[in-house]
Design a protein around this motif. Structure first.
Motif, PDB file in Angstrom:
ATOM      1  N   ALA A  53      64.285  23.445  54.555  1.00  9.59           N
ATOM      2  CA  ALA A  53      64.275  24.827  54.069  1.00  9.59           C
ATOM      3  C   ALA A  53      65.075  24.941  52.774  1.00  9.59           C
ATOM      4  O   ALA A  53      64.648  25.600  51.812  1.00  9.59           O
ATOM      5  CB  ALA A  53      64.861  25.746  55.143  1.00  9.59           C
ATOM      6  N   ALA A  54      66.236  24.282  52.742  1.00  7.52           N
ATOM      7  CA  ALA A  54      67.042  24.317  51.519  1.00  7.52           C
ATOM      8  C   ALA A  54      66.277  23.653  50.375  1.00  7.52           C
ATOM      9  O   ALA A  54      66.261  24.154  49.242  1.00  7.52           O
ATOM     10  CB  ALA A  54      68.378  23.612  51.749  1.00  7.52           C
ATOM     11  N   ALA A  55      65.613  22.535  50.666  1.00 10.44           N
ATOM     12  CA  ALA A  55      64.875  21.814  49.617  1.00 10.44           C
ATOM     13  C   ALA A  55      63.795  22.705  49.022  1.00 10.44           C
ATOM     14  O   ALA A  55      63.617  22.757  47.797  1.00 10.44           O
ATOM     15  CB  ALA A  55      64.252  20.542  50.207  1.00 10.44           C
ATOM     16  N   ARG A  56      63.088  23.434  49.871  1.00 10.14           N
ATOM     17  CA  ARG A  56      62.021  24.319  49.351  1.00 10.14           C
ATOM     18  C   ARG A  56      62.613  25.387  48.446  1.00 10.14           C
ATOM     19  O   ARG A  56      62.037  25.719  47.412  1.00 10.14           O
ATOM     20  CB  ARG A  56      61.264  24.972  50.512  1.00 10.14           C
ATOM     21  N   ASN A  57      63.767  25.900  48.825  1.00 15.46           N
ATOM     22  CA  ASN A  57      64.374  26.928  47.986  1.00 15.46           C
ATOM     23  C   ASN A  57      64.945  26.331  46.697  1.00 15.46           C
ATOM     24  O   ASN A  57      64.947  26.990  45.662  1.00 15.46           O
ATOM     25  CB  ASN A  57      65.423  27.706  48.783  1.00 15.46           C
ATOM     26  N   MET A  58      65.401  25.089  46.751  1.00 19.87           N
ATOM     27  CA  MET A  58      65.835  24.427  45.508  1.00 19.87           C
ATOM     28  C   MET A  58      64.651  24.311  44.536  1.00 19.87           C
ATOM     29  O   MET A  58      64.818  24.285  43.333  1.00 19.87           O
ATOM     30  CB  MET A  58      66.397  23.031  45.828  1.00 19.87           C
ATOM     31  N   LEU A  59      63.441  24.238  45.112  1.00 23.14           N
ATOM     32  CA  LEU A  59      62.233  24.167  44.281  1.00 23.14           C
ATOM     33  C   LEU A  59      61.737  25.552  43.885  1.00 23.14           C
ATOM     34  O   LEU A  59      60.667  25.678  43.285  1.00 23.14           O
ATOM     35  CB  LEU A  59      61.127  23.417  45.042  1.00 23.14           C
ATOM     36  N   GLY A  60      62.479  26.587  44.259  1.00 22.11           N
ATOM     37  CA  GLY A  60      62.133  27.934  43.823  1.00 22.11           C
ATOM     38  C   GLY A  60      61.190  28.685  44.740  1.00 22.11           C
ATOM     39  O   GLY A  60      60.631  29.707  44.354  1.00 22.11           O
ATOM     40  N   GLN A  61      61.024  28.206  45.991  1.00 23.42           N
ATOM     41  CA  GLN A  61      60.047  28.878  46.868  1.00 23.42           C
ATOM     42  C   GLN A  61      60.565  30.177  47.484  1.00 23.42           C
ATOM     43  O   GLN A  61      59.795  30.982  47.983  1.00 23.42           O
ATOM     44  CB  GLN A  61      59.566  27.915  47.957  1.00 23.42           C
ATOM     45  N   ASN A  62      61.884  30.353  47.492  1.00 19.77           N
ATOM     46  CA  ASN A  62      62.472  31.634  47.894  1.00 19.77           C
ATOM     47  C   ASN A  62      62.040  32.088  49.292  1.00 19.77           C
ATOM     48  O   ASN A  62      61.530  33.176  49.488  1.00 19.77           O
ATOM     49  CB  ASN A  62      62.105  32.705  46.846  1.00 19.77           C
ATOM     50  N   LEU A  63      62.281  31.217  50.279  1.00 19.96           N
ATOM     51  CA  LEU A  63      61.878  31.498  51.663  1.00 19.96           C
ATOM     52  C   LEU A  63      63.114  31.669  52.546  1.00 19.96           C
ATOM     53  O   LEU A  63      64.039  30.859  52.471  1.00 19.96           O
ATOM     54  CB  LEU A  63      61.053  30.326  52.217  1.00 19.96           C
ATOM     55  N   ALA A  64      63.100  32.696  53.390  1.00 23.60           N
ATOM     56  CA  ALA A  64      64.226  32.894  54.311  1.00 23.60           C
ATOM     57  C   ALA A  64      64.170  31.838  55.423  1.00 23.60           C
ATOM     58  O   ALA A  64      63.089  31.449  55.867  1.00 23.60           O
ATOM     59  CB  ALA A  64      64.161  34.289  54.914  1.00 23.60           C
ATOM     60  N   TYR A  65      65.334  31.394  55.867  1.00 24.75           N
ATOM     61  CA  TYR A  65      65.416  30.471  57.010  1.00 24.75           C
ATOM     62  C   TYR A  65      65.549  31.316  58.266  1.00 24.75           C
ATOM     63  O   TYR A  65      66.562  32.002  58.460  1.00 24.75           O
ATOM     64  CB  TYR A  65      66.606  29.516  56.860  1.00 24.75           C
ATOM     65  N   GLU A  66      64.528  31.270  59.133  1.00 22.55           N
ATOM     66  CA  GLU A  66      64.465  32.202  60.264  1.00 22.55           C
ATOM     67  C   GLU A  66      64.378  31.526  61.627  1.00 22.55           C
ATOM     68  O   GLU A  66      64.111  32.182  62.623  1.00 22.55           O
ATOM     69  CB  GLU A  66      63.210  33.080  60.132  1.00 22.55           C
ATOM     70  N   LYS A  67      64.546  30.204  61.669  1.00 24.88           N
ATOM     71  CA  LYS A  67      64.368  29.509  62.954  1.00 24.88           C
ATOM     72  C   LYS A  67      65.432  29.966  63.958  1.00 24.88           C
ATOM     73  O   LYS A  67      66.604  30.151  63.598  1.00 24.88           O
ATOM     74  CB  LYS A  67      64.524  27.994  62.771  1.00 24.88           C
ATOM     75  N   ILE A  68      65.026  30.091  65.194  1.00 21.54           N
ATOM     76  CA  ILE A  68      65.973  30.403  66.266  1.00 21.54           C
ATOM     77  C   ILE A  68      66.722  29.109  66.602  1.00 21.54           C
ATOM     78  O   ILE A  68      66.099  28.050  66.778  1.00 21.54           O
ATOM     79  CB  ILE A  68      65.207  30.926  67.511  1.00 21.54           C
ATOM     80  N   PRO A  69      68.071  29.155  66.668  1.00 18.29           N
ATOM     81  CA  PRO A  69      68.825  27.929  66.976  1.00 18.29           C
ATOM     82  C   PRO A  69      68.317  27.268  68.265  1.00 18.29           C
ATOM     83  O   PRO A  69      68.061  27.951  69.263  1.00 18.29           O
ATOM     84  CB  PRO A  69      70.265  28.422  67.140  1.00 18.29           C
ATOM     85  N   TYR A  70      68.189  25.958  68.220  1.00 21.56           N
ATOM     86  CA  TYR A  70      67.615  25.193  69.337  1.00 21.56           C
ATOM     87  C   TYR A  70      68.484  23.965  69.579  1.00 21.56           C
ATOM     88  O   TYR A  70      68.886  23.289  68.631  1.00 21.56           O
ATOM     89  CB  TYR A  70      66.188  24.758  68.995  1.00 21.56           C
ATOM     90  N   PHE A  71      68.751  23.680  70.839  1.00 21.42           N
ATOM     91  CA  PHE A  71      69.616  22.559  71.204  1.00 21.42           C
ATOM     92  C   PHE A  71      69.047  21.874  72.434  1.00 21.42           C
ATOM     93  O   PHE A  71      68.381  22.518  73.241  1.00 21.42           O
ATOM     94  CB  PHE A  71      71.022  23.117  71.532  1.00 21.42           C
ATOM     95  N   PHE A  72      69.295  20.577  72.588  1.00 21.66           N
ATOM     96  CA  PHE A  72      68.878  19.910  73.822  1.00 21.66           C
ATOM     97  C   PHE A  72      69.978  18.960  74.275  1.00 21.66           C
ATOM     98  O   PHE A  72      70.839  18.562  73.489  1.00 21.66           O
ATOM     99  CB  PHE A  72      67.567  19.133  73.623  1.00 21.66           C
ATOM    100  N   SER A  73      69.949  18.613  75.559  1.00 23.94           N
ATOM    101  CA  SER A  73      70.897  17.633  76.082  1.00 23.94           C
ATOM    102  C   SER A  73      70.248  16.908  77.255  1.00 23.94           C
ATOM    103  O   SER A  73      69.462  17.496  77.998  1.00 23.94           O
ATOM    104  CB  SER A  73      72.178  18.327  76.560  1.00 23.94           C
TER     105      SER A  73
END
Ligand SMILES: Cc1cc2nc3c(=O)[nH]c(=O)nc-3n(C[C@H](O)[C@H](O)[C@H](O)COP(=O)(O)OP(=O)(O)OC[C@H]3O[C@@H](n4cnc5c(N)ncnc54)[C@H](O)[C@@H]3O)c2cc1C
Length: 409
Positions: free
Chosen positions: A305-325
């Protein structure tokens, strides 16, 4: 994007490696430099406390990219390189030894370091932490059948290490100030399930007890609890959490709390500098607050997501936090963010070790966890994302499809 541009990524972990991949996938043809202080290519850490630690998986199973990927994609991966400074005024990073590297866009993905505790004996031989592949190698060797292992801490790493040590035939005690394992993240009701899981596997649980010292002369021989007991030990593991590595960001003048503050585009307070993974405290557009989690899934998703925004795509990061064990034969997935909640609602009987738990805030699901129940986590994520008002009885009822509840308000 011009071929002359240089994008620098500091931190050769999962977030950094996946950011580099996305830059190329999205067609960036400038220079990509990935700087990591570890001597090896970026790898995934979850196996280090699970199958890799037990010896059931080898190094080939942990790499973030296939062998040869960096060269094939013209990504300049520099391992064993510590970045000493970020200089926003000149848009440069400074490496140990003084080499300066100019960037057009910079991603900080410096991850976390294992915490240590300031108690006598913490520096003795035989006392381990677990963060790197080398740490995991050392522990595997130490977990010989019959070895007496004391795990200090009952969080995720402590629990998974205890499980893997038992599975390698070691005698294991787990000592922690909480009354049940994982109490801080899951609360007392679900934590009690994990207490049973470990007790059933023969782990001695020494809970509600602090640690005063690690005893030994040169080498650890025991752990003295605040209750005055000494637990004999050949191996001591400090599983007392991790601390985000914020030193570069702080010194560079970025806004930092317990993480690097970013907006929902993962932009820091300084132009052309982004943050992702364990270090990022990012504004979350759906949860309505800033969120920082130390989750594999977040590193995997925020790097791209950060990489896309570094390329100027201007997208919000909206993923719901996810964890596994995974511990023994108990697997779980957790989605959401329940720093505060009113109550826990169960679908299924926790004593059967097969259930879904929901952490409720008012009539909304703040987080949910499926334990040995599969193919429901996407529905849980949809429930959290929707913010829908949900009836407790509907959550409890296994005949009500979770997927349908996400839209009912
Ligand atoms: C043993 C273990 C088991 C885990 N199990 C799970 C699990 O089951 N489920 C789950 O969701 N999460 C799990 N996690 C958490 C997950 O692995 C992390 O959230 C994830 O690794 C974070 O990725 P990252 O890229 O942000 O940081 P990291 O993986 O920490 O990588 C950051 C890298 O940056 C490097 N670095 C830092 N500072 C500098 C500098 N100044 N110069 C150069 N390099 C630098 C570090 O050395 C490191 O290599 C586990 C973690 C551990 C340690």
């Amino acid at each position: 994007m011009s071929a002359q541009q240089t994008f620098v990524i500091v931190g050769g972990g999962l977030a950094g490696a996946k950011a580099a991949q996305t830059l190329r996938d999205e067609g960036f043809d400038g220079r990509v430099v990935l700087l990591g202080e570890e001597d090896v290519a970026p790898y995934e850490r979850p196996p280090l406390s699970k199958d890799y630690l037990r010896g059931d998986a080898g190094r080939d199973a942990i790499w973030a990219q296939e062998e040869g990927w960096y060269d094939a994609h013209d990504v300049e991966l520099r391992t064993g390189v510590h970045v000493a400074e970020v200089a926003p005024a000149t848009s440069e990073v400074v490496l140990d030894g003084g080499e300066r590297l100019a960037y057009d866009q910079l991603l900080l993905a410096t991850g976390s370091a294992a915490r240590r505790i300031p108690i006598p004996g913490a520096e003795l031989q035989g006392v381990h932490v677990l963060r790197t592949v080398g740490d995991s190698d050392a522990l595997r060797e130490a977990f010989s059948p019959g070895a007496r292992v004391v795990v200090i801490g009952a969080g995720w790493i402590g629990c998974e290490v205890a499980a893997s040590a038992r599975q390698r035939g070691a005698e294991v005690a787990m000592v922690a100030p909480e009354d049940v394992p994982l109490e801080r993240v899951l609360g007392s009701e679900v934590g009690a399930v994990y207490r049973e899981v470990h007790a059933n596997q023969g782990v001695e649980l020494v809970l509600g007890t602090g640690v005063e010292a690690i005893e030994g002369d040169g080498r650890a021989t025991g752990v003295r609890t605040s209750g005055g007991r000494t637990l004999p030990a050949d191996v001591v593991v400090l599983g007392v959490g991790a601390a985000p590595r914020l030193e570069l960001a702080q010194a560079a003048g970025l806004r930092v709390e317990d993480g690097v503050l970013t907006d929902d585009r993962l932009r820091t307070s300084v132009p052309n500098i982004y943050a992702a993974g364990d270090i990022a405290r990012a504004q979350h557009p759906i949860l309505g607050e800033t969120v920082r989690v130390e989750h594999w899934g977040t590193a995997l998703e925020q790097g791209p997501a950060a990489a896309r925004n570094m390329l100027g795509q201007n997208l919000a990061y909206e993923k719901i936090p996810y964890f596994f064990s995974d511990q023994y034969d108990v697997g779980m997935e957790y989605a959401g963010y329940a720093m505060t909640y009113d109550r826990v609602v169960f679908r299924g009987d926790p004593s059967t070790f097969e259930f879904v738990a929901f952490w409720m805030r008012g009539d909304r699901v703040a987080a949910g966890m499926n334990l040995n129940v599969w193919d429901v986590n996407e529905d849980i994520q949809a429930l959290v994302r929707s913010g829908a008002a949900v009836d407790d009885d509907a959550l409890r009822d296994p005949d009500v499809a979770l997927g349908g509840l996400a839209v009912a308000t």
